[in-house]
Design a protein around this motif. Structure first.
Motif, PDB file in Angstrom:
ATOM      1  N   PRO A 134      32.903  17.688  45.096  1.00 56.86           N
ATOM      2  CA  PRO A 134      32.338  16.374  44.770  1.00 56.86           C
ATOM      3  C   PRO A 134      30.810  16.463  44.698  1.00 56.86           C
ATOM      4  O   PRO A 134      30.178  17.131  45.508  1.00 56.86           O
ATOM      5  CB  PRO A 134      32.768  15.500  45.950  1.00 56.86           C
ATOM      6  CG  PRO A 134      33.977  16.169  46.511  1.00 56.86           C
ATOM      7  CD  PRO A 134      33.745  17.646  46.296  1.00 56.86           C
ATOM      8  N   GLY A 135      30.222  15.834  43.712  1.00 52.84           N
ATOM      9  CA  GLY A 135      28.771  15.819  43.568  1.00 52.84           C
ATOM     10  C   GLY A 135      28.192  17.026  42.853  1.00 52.84           C
ATOM     11  O   GLY A 135      26.981  17.095  42.653  1.00 52.84           O
ATOM     12  N   ALA A 136      29.018  17.980  42.462  1.00 55.23           N
ATOM     13  CA  ALA A 136      28.539  19.200  41.794  1.00 55.23           C
ATOM     14  C   ALA A 136      27.914  18.841  40.453  1.00 55.23           C
ATOM     15  O   ALA A 136      28.212  17.788  39.895  1.00 55.23           O
ATOM     16  CB  ALA A 136      29.689  20.176  41.611  1.00 55.23           C
ATOM     17  N   PRO A 137      27.016  19.668  39.940  1.00 57.02           N
ATOM     18  CA  PRO A 137      26.702  21.033  40.356  1.00 57.02           C
ATOM     19  C   PRO A 137      25.583  21.090  41.401  1.00 57.02           C
ATOM     20  O   PRO A 137      24.793  20.158  41.544  1.00 57.02           O
ATOM     21  CB  PRO A 137      26.245  21.686  39.053  1.00 57.02           C
ATOM     22  CG  PRO A 137      25.585  20.581  38.293  1.00 57.02           C
ATOM     23  CD  PRO A 137      26.380  19.337  38.653  1.00 57.02           C
ATOM     24  N   TYR A 138      25.561  22.223  42.126  1.00 57.20           N
ATOM     25  CA  TYR A 138      24.579  22.460  43.184  1.00 57.20           C
ATOM     26  C   TYR A 138      23.813  23.750  42.918  1.00 57.20           C
ATOM     27  O   TYR A 138      24.329  24.664  42.279  1.00 57.20           O
ATOM     28  CB  TYR A 138      25.280  22.564  44.547  1.00 57.20           C
ATOM     29  CG  TYR A 138      25.956  21.293  44.970  1.00 57.20           C
ATOM     30  CD1 TYR A 138      25.210  20.207  45.417  1.00 57.20           C
ATOM     31  CD2 TYR A 138      27.332  21.155  44.914  1.00 57.20           C
ATOM     32  CE1 TYR A 138      25.823  19.020  45.803  1.00 57.20           C
ATOM     33  CE2 TYR A 138      27.960  19.975  45.299  1.00 57.20           C
ATOM     34  CZ  TYR A 138      27.193  18.916  45.737  1.00 57.20           C
ATOM     35  OH  TYR A 138      27.810  17.747  46.118  1.00 57.20           O
ATOM     36  N   ASP A 139      22.586  23.802  43.444  1.00 62.26           N
ATOM     37  CA  ASP A 139      21.802  25.036  43.394  1.00 62.26           C
ATOM     38  C   ASP A 139      22.246  26.006  44.478  1.00 62.26           C
ATOM     39  O   ASP A 139      22.156  27.215  44.312  1.00 62.26           O
ATOM     40  CB  ASP A 139      20.309  24.741  43.574  1.00 62.26           C
ATOM     41  CG  ASP A 139      19.766  23.926  42.422  1.00 62.26           C
ATOM     42  OD1 ASP A 139      20.045  24.283  41.255  1.00 62.26           O
ATOM     43  OD2 ASP A 139      19.082  22.917  42.676  1.00 62.26           O
ATOM     44  N   CYS A 140      22.691  25.453  45.598  1.00 59.11           N
ATOM     45  CA  CYS A 140      23.112  26.273  46.728  1.00 59.11           C
ATOM     46  C   CYS A 140      24.233  25.551  47.473  1.00 59.11           C
ATOM     47  O   CYS A 140      24.175  24.331  47.654  1.00 59.11           O
ATOM     48  CB  CYS A 140      21.931  26.511  47.671  1.00 59.11           C
ATOM     49  SG  CYS A 140      22.331  27.488  49.135  1.00 59.11           S
TER      50      CYS A 140
END
Length: 122
Positions: A39-45
């Motif tokens: 949930p909430g993707a995309p992420y840097d890390c």
């Protein structure tokens, strides 16, 4: 930079939120192993702290309390599905940090590294 806290347990998320600096985004949803992305993707890390083994094989009492699915495949299949979900949640060049214990019946560190490679991590 925004920190996103993701956990199915709202009390754990609130405890974590009180220990980190702002800005913080809170998502009270489970990490669904095998989902297309977090949930909430995309992420840097993505950082997993004592989360990978609990996400792939949640304790029955925890799964029941939070409505989490119990996985029926092998532990290795669950790890592969979880790592694929995480890989698909990262922006290109993103980073995955894992801080976990190797529990009996779960893949060894070496086997987890092989699974990471199989899922696209370099």
């Amino acid at each position: 930079c925004t920190l996103c806290l993701l956990d199915a347990d709202k009390d754990r998320v609130e405890t974590a939120k009180n220990r980190v600096a702002e800005p913080v985004e809170v998502i009270v949803e489970p990490f669904v192993v095998g989902a297309p992305s977090l949930p909430g993707a995309p992420y840097d890390c993505v950082t997993l702290v004592l989360a990978l083994r609990h996400s792939t094989r949640p304790a029955p009492h925890y799964a029941e309390r939070l409505g989490l699915p119990l996985h029926t495949g092998t532990v290795e299949e669950s790890y592969r599905a979880a790592l694929t979900t995480i890989f698909c949640s990262l922006r290109p060049g993103g980073t995955l940090l894992i801080g976990d214990q190797v529990a009996a019946g779960h893949p060894s560190v070496y086997n987890q590294c092989k699974l990471l490679e199989d899922c696209g991590f370099e």
